[in-house]
Scaffold this motif. Structure first.
Motif, short mmCIF file in Angstrom:
data_model
loop_
_atom_site.label_atom_id
_atom_site.label_comp_id
_atom_site.label_asym_id
_atom_site.label_seq_id
_atom_site.Cartn_x
_atom_site.Cartn_y
_atom_site.Cartn_z
N VAL A 60 0.85 -1.18 0.00
CA VAL A 60 0.00 0.00 0.00
C VAL A 60 0.89 1.24 0.00
N VAL A 61 0.69 2.10 -0.99
CA VAL A 61 1.48 3.33 -1.07
C VAL A 61 0.66 4.56 -0.71
N GLU A 62 -0.67 4.43 -0.72
CA GLU A 62 -1.50 5.59 -0.40
C GLU A 62 -2.88 5.13 0.07
N VAL A 63 -3.33 5.69 1.17
CA VAL A 63 -4.68 5.47 1.69
C VAL A 63 -5.41 6.80 1.65
N LEU A 64 -6.47 6.87 0.86
CA LEU A 64 -7.12 8.15 0.57
C LEU A 64 -8.39 8.37 1.38
N VAL A 65 -8.71 7.48 2.31
CA VAL A 65 -9.93 7.65 3.11
C VAL A 65 -9.59 7.49 4.58
N ALA A 66 -10.43 8.05 5.41
CA ALA A 66 -10.26 7.96 6.86
C ALA A 66 -11.41 7.18 7.46
N ASP A 67 -11.28 6.84 8.73
CA ASP A 67 -12.36 6.14 9.42
C ASP A 67 -13.63 6.98 9.42
N ASN A 68 -14.76 6.31 9.23
CA ASN A 68 -16.09 6.94 9.30
C ASN A 68 -16.32 7.99 8.23
N GLN A 69 -15.54 7.94 7.16
CA GLN A 69 -15.70 8.91 6.06
C GLN A 69 -16.74 8.40 5.07
N ARG A 70 -17.57 9.30 4.58
CA ARG A 70 -18.55 8.93 3.56
C ARG A 70 -17.87 8.91 2.18
N GLU A 72 -18.39 7.72 -2.18
CA GLU A 72 -19.33 7.43 -3.26
C GLU A 72 -18.80 6.26 -4.08
N ALA A 73 -19.71 5.58 -4.75
CA ALA A 73 -19.32 4.45 -5.59
C ALA A 73 -18.34 4.90 -6.67
N GLY A 74 -17.23 4.18 -6.82
CA GLY A 74 -16.21 4.53 -7.79
C GLY A 74 -15.11 5.41 -7.25
N GLN A 75 -15.26 5.92 -6.06
CA GLN A 75 -14.23 6.78 -5.47
C GLN A 75 -12.99 5.97 -5.12
N VAL A 76 -11.80 6.55 -5.37
CA VAL A 76 -10.54 5.87 -5.09
C VAL A 76 -10.34 5.80 -3.58
N LEU A 77 -10.08 4.58 -3.10
CA LEU A 77 -9.86 4.38 -1.67
C LEU A 77 -8.38 4.17 -1.34
N ILE A 78 -7.73 3.31 -2.11
CA ILE A 78 -6.35 2.89 -1.80
C ILE A 78 -5.59 2.72 -3.11
N ARG A 79 -4.31 3.05 -3.07
CA ARG A 79 -3.42 2.80 -4.21
C ARG A 79 -2.32 1.85 -3.76
N LEU A 80 -2.06 0.85 -4.61
CA LEU A 80 -0.98 -0.10 -4.36
C LEU A 80 0.21 0.25 -5.24
N ASP A 81 1.37 -0.24 -4.89
CA ASP A 81 2.58 -0.04 -5.70
C ASP A 81 2.35 -0.67 -7.06
N ASP A 82 2.45 0.13 -8.13
CA ASP A 82 2.15 -0.35 -9.48
C ASP A 82 3.37 -0.50 -10.37
N ALA A 83 4.59 -0.48 -9.80
CA ALA A 83 5.80 -0.56 -10.62
C ALA A 83 5.85 -1.88 -11.39
N ASP A 84 5.62 -2.99 -10.71
CA ASP A 84 5.65 -4.30 -11.38
C ASP A 84 4.56 -4.40 -12.42
N ALA A 85 3.38 -3.91 -12.10
CA ALA A 85 2.26 -3.99 -13.03
C ALA A 85 2.55 -3.17 -14.30
N ARG A 86 3.15 -2.00 -14.14
CA ARG A 86 3.48 -1.18 -15.32
C ARG A 86 4.55 -1.86 -16.17
N ALA A 87 5.55 -2.47 -15.53
CA ALA A 87 6.59 -3.17 -16.27
C ALA A 87 6.01 -4.36 -17.03
#
Length: 369
Positions: A60-70, A72-87
Motif C-alpha cells: 500500500v502506497v497511499e490510503v485516501l480515506v479515513a475512518d467513518n468517512q462517507r 461514493e461508488a467509484g471513489q478511489v480508496l487505496i493505491r498499491l505499488d504499481d511498478a511491477d504492473a506497469r513493467a
C-alpha cells in the motif's frame, strides 16, 4: 377528623370498586392494544455491509480515506505499488508489437507469393502456347513431307521441338504448383501468427487489468468502517482491508415469536423505536419473512432428538424496510423496538408468503426518497 362509621364500613367496598374499574379499563386498553399491535423488543438494525478486498497482492502506497468517512461508488480508496504492473504491461505490449510485425511480414511474403504465382501462371500459358505452335509446325511439315517437299530430318527436328515445348509446359506447371503450395504454407503460418497475436493481446489486457487493480475503488456508496489498512502494509487478494456500510439502506430484522407471525402480513406498517433516538419514532414496512427460524441458521443447530425435550417458543426473523429518509440515521447493530400495526394494509400472510415466494419480491412497493 374521625370518619363516619357508616363510611368507614363502606370504604373497603369503594376501594375495591375503584380497583375493579381500573382493572377493567386497563384490561380493555390492553385487549384493544393487543388487537391493534404486535410488538417485540428482539429487533436489531442491519445493513448489507460490503467488505472491500484487493484483487492483487502488493504494498500500500497511499490510503485516501479515513475512518467513518462517507464515500461514493467509484471513489478511489487505496493505491498499491504499481511498478511491477506497469513493467508487465510494457513487456506485454512490446511482445504484442513484435508479433503484429511478424504477421505483417507474413502478409508481405504472401503478397510476394501471389505475384510469383501470377508470374508462374503466365509462364505456363507461354509454354503451352509454344507447345501448341510446335504441334502445329509438326502437322504442317508432316503434310509437306508426304508430298516430298520436306526432308525427314526436318520432321524429326520439329518433333523434338514439340517434346521440348511439352517439357517446358511441365516445368512451368511444376513451378506454379510449388508457388501455390508455398502460398498455402504462408496461409497456415499467418493463421498461427494471428492466433499468437490474439494470445499476446489477451496478455496485454490481463496486464492492463492488473495495473487497474492497483487502484482500489469503492464498489458502493456508504461510510468507511473497520479500516485496517495502513501505508506500507502488504495486502493479499481476498483479505478484508475495510468495510463500507450503506447507511441509507439500513433495515431492521425483528425476531417475532412463532405465535405472533400468524397475524403479520407483508407490507404492513411498522413503528420503530430506538434507544439511541428517544422521542423519534421511525416508520417501516414488513418486507419479507425468513424461510426458517433463527436457530436453523446457527453454527451449531439445536438437536431436539433427545428424551428430555422441552418445547421452547421459536422466533422467526422478519425483515422490515425502513423509510430511507428516516432510516439514514440508524446504525447497524442498534437494538430497536418494533410494533406492527395489524390494522394497516397488507398483502400475503406468513403462510401465504411461504407458499408463494415468487410474489414476495415486489409487495413492499417503491422506497421513499
Amino acid at each position: 377528623m374521625a370518619l363516619n362509621p357508616a363510611l368507614k364500613k363502606r370504604l373497603p367496598l369503594i376501594v375495591a370498586g375503584v380497583v375493579g374499574v381500573a382493572l377493567i379499563v386497563g384490561g380493555v386498553v390492553w385487549w384493544q392494544g393487543k388487537q391493534r399491535w404486535e410488538a417485540t423488543e428482539n429487533a436489531f438494525v442491519q445493513a448489507d455491509t460490503t467488505e472491500v478486498s484487493p484483487q492483487i497482492d502488493g504494498y500500500v502506497v497511499e490510503v485516501l480515506v479515513a475512518d467513518n468517512q462517507r464515500v461514493e461508488a467509484g471513489q478511489v480508496l487505496i493505491r498499491l505499488d504499481d511498478a511491477d504492473a506497469r513493467a508487465n504491461l510494457a513487456q506485454a505490449e512490446a511482445e504484442l508489437s513484435a508479433l503484429q510485425a511478424g504477421v505483417q511480414n507474413v502478409d508481405a511474403r504472401a503478397a510476394q507469393e501471389q505475384a510469383m504465382i501470377a508470374s508462374r501462371a503466365a509462364a505456363v500459358s507461354q509454354a503451352q502456347a509454344q507447345a501448341d505452335l510446335a504441334r502445329q509446325q509438326v502437322a504442317r511439315y508432316g503434310a509437306l513431307a508426304e508430298k516430298g517437299w520436306v526432308s525427314q530430318q526436318r520432321i524429326e527436328t520439329e518433333r523434338a521441338g514439340v517434346r521440348t515445348a511439352q517439357a517446358s509446359v511441365a516445368e512451368a506447371q511444376a513451378a506454379l504448383v510449388a508457388e501455390q503450395r508455398a502460398a498455402g504454407v504462408l496461409g497456415s503460418t499467418r493463421t498461427q501468427s494471428v492466433a499468437t497475436v490474439e494470445q499476446a493481446r489477451a496478455a496485454v489486457d490481463k496486464a492492463r487489468i492488473a495495473l487497474e487493480r492497483t487502484v482500489i475503488r469503492a464498489p458502493v456508496s456508504g461510510v468507511i468502517g473497520a479500516r485496517g489498512v495502513r501505508v506500507g502494509q502488504y495486502v493479499r487478494p481476498g483479505g478484508s482491508i475495510l468495510s463500507i456500510v450503506p447507511l441509507g439502506d439500513t433495515y431492521v430484522v425483528a425476531n417475532f415469536k412463532e405465535t405472533q407471525v400468524g397475524r403479520l402480513r407483508l407490507g404492513q406498517t411498522v413503528e420503530i423505536k430506538a434507544d439511541a433516538f428517544k422521542g423519534q419514532p421511525l416508520t417501516g414496512r414488513i418486507e419479507s419473512f425468513a424461510p426458517a427460524t433463527g436457530s436453523e441458521f446457527a453454527l451449531i443447530p439445536v438437536e431436539n432428538a433427545t428424551g428430555n425435550f422441552t418445547k421452547i417458543t421459536q422466533r422467526v426473523p422478519v425483515r422490515i424496510r425502513v423509510e430511507r429518509r428516516e432510516g439514514a440515521a440508524l446504525r447497524p447493530g442498534l437494538s430497536v423496538e418494533v410494533k406492527v400495526d395489524l390494522k394497516s394494509a397488507g398483502t400475503l400472510t406468513f403462510a401465504e408468503a411461504a407458499a408463494a415466494p415468487v410474489q414476495t419480491a415486489a409487495v413492499a412497493g417503491p422506497v421513499a426518497q
